[in-house]
Design a protein around this motif. Structure first.
Motif, PDB file in Angstrom:
ATOM      1  N   GLU A  87     -10.789  -5.748   1.013  1.00  0.00           N
ATOM      2  CA  GLU A  87     -12.236  -5.597   1.218  1.00  0.00           C
ATOM      3  C   GLU A  87     -12.710  -4.163   0.982  1.00  0.00           C
ATOM      4  OE1 GLU A  87     -15.550  -7.038   4.506  1.00  0.00           O
ATOM      5  OE2 GLU A  87     -13.486  -6.638   5.161  1.00  0.00           O
ATOM      6  N   ALA A  88     -11.877  -3.173   1.307  1.00  0.00           N
ATOM      7  CA  ALA A  88     -12.296  -1.769   1.234  1.00  0.00           C
ATOM      8  C   ALA A  88     -12.631  -1.306  -0.172  1.00  0.00           C
ATOM      9  CB  ALA A  88     -11.206  -0.869   1.829  1.00  0.00           C
ATOM     10  N   ASP A  89     -12.110  -1.968  -1.198  1.00  0.00           N
ATOM     11  CA  ASP A  89     -12.379  -1.545  -2.578  1.00  0.00           C
ATOM     12  C   ASP A  89     -13.536  -2.291  -3.237  1.00  0.00           C
ATOM     13  OD1 ASP A  89     -10.473   0.440  -2.712  1.00  0.00           O
ATOM     14  OD2 ASP A  89      -9.438  -0.392  -4.448  1.00  0.00           O
ATOM     15  N   PRO A 136      -3.258   2.288   1.572  1.00  0.00           N
ATOM     16  CA  PRO A 136      -4.363   3.150   1.120  1.00  0.00           C
ATOM     17  C   PRO A 136      -3.891   4.523   0.680  1.00  0.00           C
ATOM     18  CG  PRO A 136      -4.305   3.038   3.515  1.00  0.00           C
ATOM     19  CD  PRO A 136      -3.290   2.048   3.022  1.00  0.00           C
ATOM     20  N   GLY A 137      -4.751   5.169  -0.100  1.00  0.00           N
ATOM     21  CA  GLY A 137      -4.461   6.526  -0.565  1.00  0.00           C
ATOM     22  C   GLY A 137      -4.868   6.697  -2.008  1.00  0.00           C
ATOM     23  N   HIS A 138      -4.257   5.924  -2.882  1.00  0.00           N
ATOM     24  CA  HIS A 138      -4.687   5.967  -4.289  1.00  0.00           C
ATOM     25  C   HIS A 138      -6.141   5.524  -4.378  1.00  0.00           C
ATOM     26  CE1 HIS A 138      -4.286   6.022  -8.608  1.00  0.00           C
ATOM     27  NE2 HIS A 138      -4.757   4.787  -8.672  1.00  0.00           N
ATOM     28  N   SER A 139      -6.477   4.492  -3.637  1.00  0.00           N
ATOM     29  CA  SER A 139      -7.854   4.086  -3.374  1.00  0.00           C
ATOM     30  C   SER A 139      -7.883   3.602  -1.928  1.00  0.00           C
ATOM     31  CB  SER A 139      -8.317   2.988  -4.332  1.00  0.00           C
ATOM     32  OG  SER A 139      -7.720   1.752  -4.000  1.00  0.00           O
ATOM     33  N   PRO A 140      -9.072   3.504  -1.329  1.00  0.00           N
ATOM     34  CA  PRO A 140      -9.122   3.074   0.076  1.00  0.00           C
ATOM     35  C   PRO A 140      -8.558   1.686   0.325  1.00  0.00           C
ATOM     36  CG  PRO A 140     -11.174   4.156  -0.542  1.00  0.00           C
ATOM     37  CD  PRO A 140     -10.381   3.977  -1.811  1.00  0.00           C
ATOM     38  N   GLY A 141      -8.703   0.795  -0.662  1.00  0.00           N
ATOM     39  CA  GLY A 141      -8.239  -0.572  -0.474  1.00  0.00           C
ATOM     40  C   GLY A 141      -7.005  -0.925  -1.277  1.00  0.00           C
ATOM     41  N   HIS A 142      -6.220   0.060  -1.650  1.00  0.00           N
ATOM     42  CA  HIS A 142      -5.023  -0.222  -2.447  1.00  0.00           C
ATOM     43  C   HIS A 142      -4.073  -1.141  -1.675  1.00  0.00           C
ATOM     44  CE1 HIS A 142      -1.249   0.296  -4.623  1.00  0.00           C
ATOM     45  NE2 HIS A 142      -1.973   0.720  -5.644  1.00  0.00           N
TER      46      HIS A 142
END
Length: 218
Positions: A87-89, A136-142
């Motif tokens: 959901e975060a992405d 998360p890290g590379h993108s918030p929703g990875h």
């Protein structure tokens, strides 16, 4: 593009566009899943290879960057299947906000096309033989997807690799490197036989490298 058999149930589709790009096909008892869709020119080929192996059940995304969702539109023009990511992405790939660290928002998918992965008791719910894990890290929703039966971790952009060694994700595309390094502990927890990497060659027994990896980047 070439198709590599990673394990009994996992296939990796590779091509080059400035650097190596990959997507995956995962077979299950009653069909197949596509994990990531690469760039736009990859979409049709990924679908063709998937349908050689079975009926496409859904598309799963490791994250919402353009080189992972680029082929989605062409696939959905041919085959109407559900698409899932963390959901975060979703708000970023829909263009509502720029990805963290980026200056401009990008409308990569139409609103409502991508659905959030289901959560049960605080954890992402298994999808057939795949276990999604928020990294998360590379993108918030990875998200990475672990295939327990084959002991393969489909890692998206959690890692790159060089000469058989794990390397950190590409810094210029990573929103929070410290968080990405923390997420890499998933390798120590799961101890997969193979970590399958989008922008690099796969790495065998990656857990044996984690002490050096963490010492280098922590």
């Amino acid at each position: 593009m070439k198709v590599l058999k990673v394990s009994p149930n996992i296939y990796k589709i590779e091509t080059w566009f400035m650097f190596k790009m990959s997507a995956w096909i995962v077979t299950v008892e009653d069909g197949v899943y596509i994990v990531d869709t690469g760039m736009s020119f990859m979409g049709k080929k990924i679908l063709e290879e998937a349908e050689k192996l079975g009926n496409l059940k859904a598309i799963l995304l490791t994250h919402g960057h353009s080189d992972h969702v680029g082929g989605l539109k062409k696939i959905l023009e041919i085959k109407n299947v559900p698409v899932f990511s963390h959901e975060a992405d979703i708000k970023y790939m829909e263009g509502k906000e720029p990805f963290p660290g980026r200056k401009k928002a990008q409308s990569l998918v139409q609103p409502g096309v991508v659905q959030p992965l289901e959560i049960t008791n605080g954890n992402l719910q298994d999808i057939d033989d795949l276990t999604p894990i928020h990294t998360p890290g590379h993108s918030p929703g990875h998200v990475v997807y672990y295939h327990k039966k084959d002991q393969v971790l489909i890692s998206g952009d959690l890692f790159t690799s060089k000469n058989g060694q794990l390397r950190k994700p590409m810094a210029m595309f990573t929103s929070n490197m410290d968080e990405a390094i923390k997420s890499s502990y998933v390798i120590e927890d799961l101890k997969p036989n193979i970590v399958s990497i989008c922008h690099g060659n796969d790495v065998k027994e990656p857990y044996k490298q984690m002490k050096n990896y963490l010492a280098t980047y922590s």
